[in-house]
Write an enzyme that holds these catalytic residues in place. Structure first.
Site, PDB file in Angstrom:
ATOM      1  N   CYS A 194      40.046  36.789  34.782  1.00 59.68           N
ATOM      2  CA  CYS A 194      40.133  37.827  33.747  1.00 59.68           C
ATOM      3  C   CYS A 194      40.845  37.233  32.543  1.00 59.68           C
ATOM      4  CB  CYS A 194      40.899  39.042  34.279  1.00 59.68           C
ATOM      5  SG  CYS A 194      40.803  40.502  33.197  1.00 59.68           S
ATOM      6  N   CYS A 253      35.066  48.641  45.817  1.00 56.71           N
ATOM      7  CA  CYS A 253      35.660  48.152  44.579  1.00 56.71           C
ATOM      8  C   CYS A 253      34.979  46.831  44.227  1.00 56.71           C
ATOM      9  CB  CYS A 253      37.152  47.958  44.818  1.00 56.71           C
ATOM     10  SG  CYS A 253      38.115  47.706  43.338  1.00 56.71           S
ATOM     11  N   GLU A 299      36.097  38.685  44.537  1.00 55.77           N
ATOM     12  CA  GLU A 299      36.444  39.563  45.647  1.00 55.77           C
ATOM     13  C   GLU A 299      35.751  40.919  45.561  1.00 55.77           C
ATOM     14  OE1 GLU A 299      40.677  39.931  45.585  1.00 55.77           O
ATOM     15  OE2 GLU A 299      41.016  37.804  45.915  1.00 55.77           O
ATOM     16  N   CYS A 315      43.757  43.221  43.966  1.00 54.58           N
ATOM     17  CA  CYS A 315      42.729  42.315  43.462  1.00 54.58           C
ATOM     18  C   CYS A 315      43.297  40.940  43.156  1.00 54.58           C
ATOM     19  CB  CYS A 315      42.104  42.894  42.193  1.00 54.58           C
ATOM     20  SG  CYS A 315      41.105  44.332  42.521  1.00 54.58           S
ATOM     21  N   CYS A 358      49.222  42.764  37.058  1.00 55.36           N
ATOM     22  CA  CYS A 358      47.970  42.581  37.809  1.00 55.36           C
ATOM     23  C   CYS A 358      47.831  41.133  38.251  1.00 55.36           C
ATOM     24  CB  CYS A 358      46.781  42.963  36.932  1.00 55.36           C
ATOM     25  SG  CYS A 358      45.183  42.625  37.680  1.00 55.36           S
ATOM     26  N   CYS A 406      47.102  41.295  32.005  1.00 56.56           N
ATOM     27  CA  CYS A 406      48.000  42.423  32.300  1.00 56.56           C
ATOM     28  C   CYS A 406      49.083  41.916  33.254  1.00 56.56           C
ATOM     29  CB  CYS A 406      47.233  43.579  32.911  1.00 56.56           C
ATOM     30  SG  CYS A 406      45.965  44.251  31.807  1.00 56.56           S
TER      31      CYS A 406
END
Length: 403
Positions: A147, A140, A127, A378, A154, A151
């Site tokens: 990932c 961004c 994205e 995100c 997130c 986290c």
């Protein structure tokens, strides 16, 4: 069977949750076998022309011409390059392509925020988000597909890491945004896209080489020509790579802090178990070029009853003063997503937290939530798209075409 599947999916071996080992891999070839020129340095572009059979003198000239057309004029076809002989266009087209990410989905929020779900030639989705403000426009940019940091607040952290993006795929997000905003030919003044943050999907410092190479293209005075002062790299705290980022890239630094105690940061930013708060803040204090004119930004997402007390605010001030950091704190109201275990702090709680940090002599603006009507946090668009059938997306595309 497992090894075969891993090779086919082009995965990156990850020994643990927070400490991936990057494995060098050649970028996936396009199905048509052509080489994408976006993301190559000037030297690589010239060498690519040489390797394809162009003689040296001409490769030097054509390399400069193509570079100008790519990054100053936004050309996507060799036929647009009017100072290159028409007779040479078929030769170039047969061997090379000026790539752009495939747009799977594009959304525009009521507040002007734009979000793209993009797809690579090997079928991976990622994205990019453009956020316009009165005095700037910030893109961004993602650095990875998925990932590894997990986290807990997130949404991207809920996705497995599939692979790093290439330098070309990172720069391609900037090119695509310029296309959408109508910002070709490149102008030094008056453009909407003025700033870039490496703050999309992924941890940039776990894809260091590609991020560095992409940002050098973005900062090249003959290329996209964005000042390093207008570029920010955000990290969750990969301490060993922070000094290299300062030395080799030299852009502004943002750190995803989000908590001031070991217990809470261990929970919401698991990387803290490897590189603790004190080690992270010392690395910030040592970051090359940090001063009052170029303050380090500390991102702090406001989570109800988790990290938002007055005591947390006072401890944040104490920590930043202890390490004598030229700092600014971005307070970010939590953007909820389905399945999240957190709620956003109340407006009064956020205001109280901000006031305490301000009174401590540190700027602590509250970031205005943007793009909530298009799930602009995100990873949200990627997840939503995965839930739609191909037929649903085709119907939506057809409806847009008719409209």
């Amino acid at each position: 069977m497992g090894a075969t599947m891993q090779t086919a999916a082009n995965l990156m071996p990850i020994p643990g949750h927070v400490d991936p080992v990057p494995v060098p891999r050649a970028p996936s070839l396009r199905a048509d076998g052509r080489i994408d020129l976006i993301g190559l340095t000037k030297d690589q572009l010239r060498q690519t022309l040489l390797d394809a059979g162009m003689e040296l003198k001409q490769a030097k000239l054509r390399g400069k011409q193509i570079w100008h057309w790519l990054y100053n004029r936004g050309a996507t076809e060799f036929s647009q390059m009017t100072d290159i002989a028409k007779a040479q266009h078929p030769w170039l087209t047969e061997r090379f392509v000026v790539g752009r990410p495939e747009v799977v989905e594009a959304q525009v929020s009521t507040d002007g925020t734009r979000k793209w779900l993009l797809r690579s030639p090997d079928g991976q989705d990622y994205e990019a988000v453009f956020i316009p403000d009165a005095d700037r426009g910030t893109l961004c940019v993602s650095s990875q597909v998925g990932c590894t940091l997990n986290c807990t607040f997130c949404h991207t952290g809920t996705m497995r890491l599939v692979r790093n993006l290439t330098a070309g795929e990172i720069v391609g997000q900037v090119m695509l945004a310029r296309d959408a905003l109508g910002e070709w030919p490149s102008q030094p003044e008056g453009r909407m896209l003025t700033n870039i943050v490496m703050m999309g999907m992924g941890e940039p410092l776990y894809n260091f080489d590609a991020v560095r190479d992409a940002l050098k293209l973005v900062m090249d005075g003959d290329g996209l020509a964005l000042s390093k002062r207008r570029i920010t790299l955000s990290t969750s705290g990969v301490v060993p790579m922070m000094a290299r980022a300062g030395a080799e890239i030299g852009v502004n630094l943002a750190v995803s802090l989000h908590a001031v105690t070991k217990e809470v940061r261990d929970e919401i930013v698991p990387l803290n178990r490897k590189y603790g708060i004190e080690e992270l803040l010392q690395a910030c204090a040592d970051y090359p070029g940090a001063n009052n004119a170029r303050r380090i930004t500390f991102e702090y997402v406001m989570l109800k009853d988790k990290n938002d007390s007055d005591a947390d605010a006072h401890e944040l001030v104490r920590l930043l003063r202890h390490y004598d950091l030229p700092a600014k704190v971005n307070l970010i109201p939590f953007n909820p997503w389905p399945g999240a275990n957190y709620e956003c702090s109340t407006p009064d709680r956020i205001r109280s937290f901000s006031d305490i940090v301000f009174e401590g002599g540190i700027s602590a603006p509250v970031r205005t939530p943007r793009g909530r009507d298009i799930d602009a946090a995100c990873g949200q668009l990627k997840t939503a798209a995965e839930k739609k059938s191909r037929a649903d997306r085709d119907r939506e595309a057809a409806a847009l075409t008719v409209a």
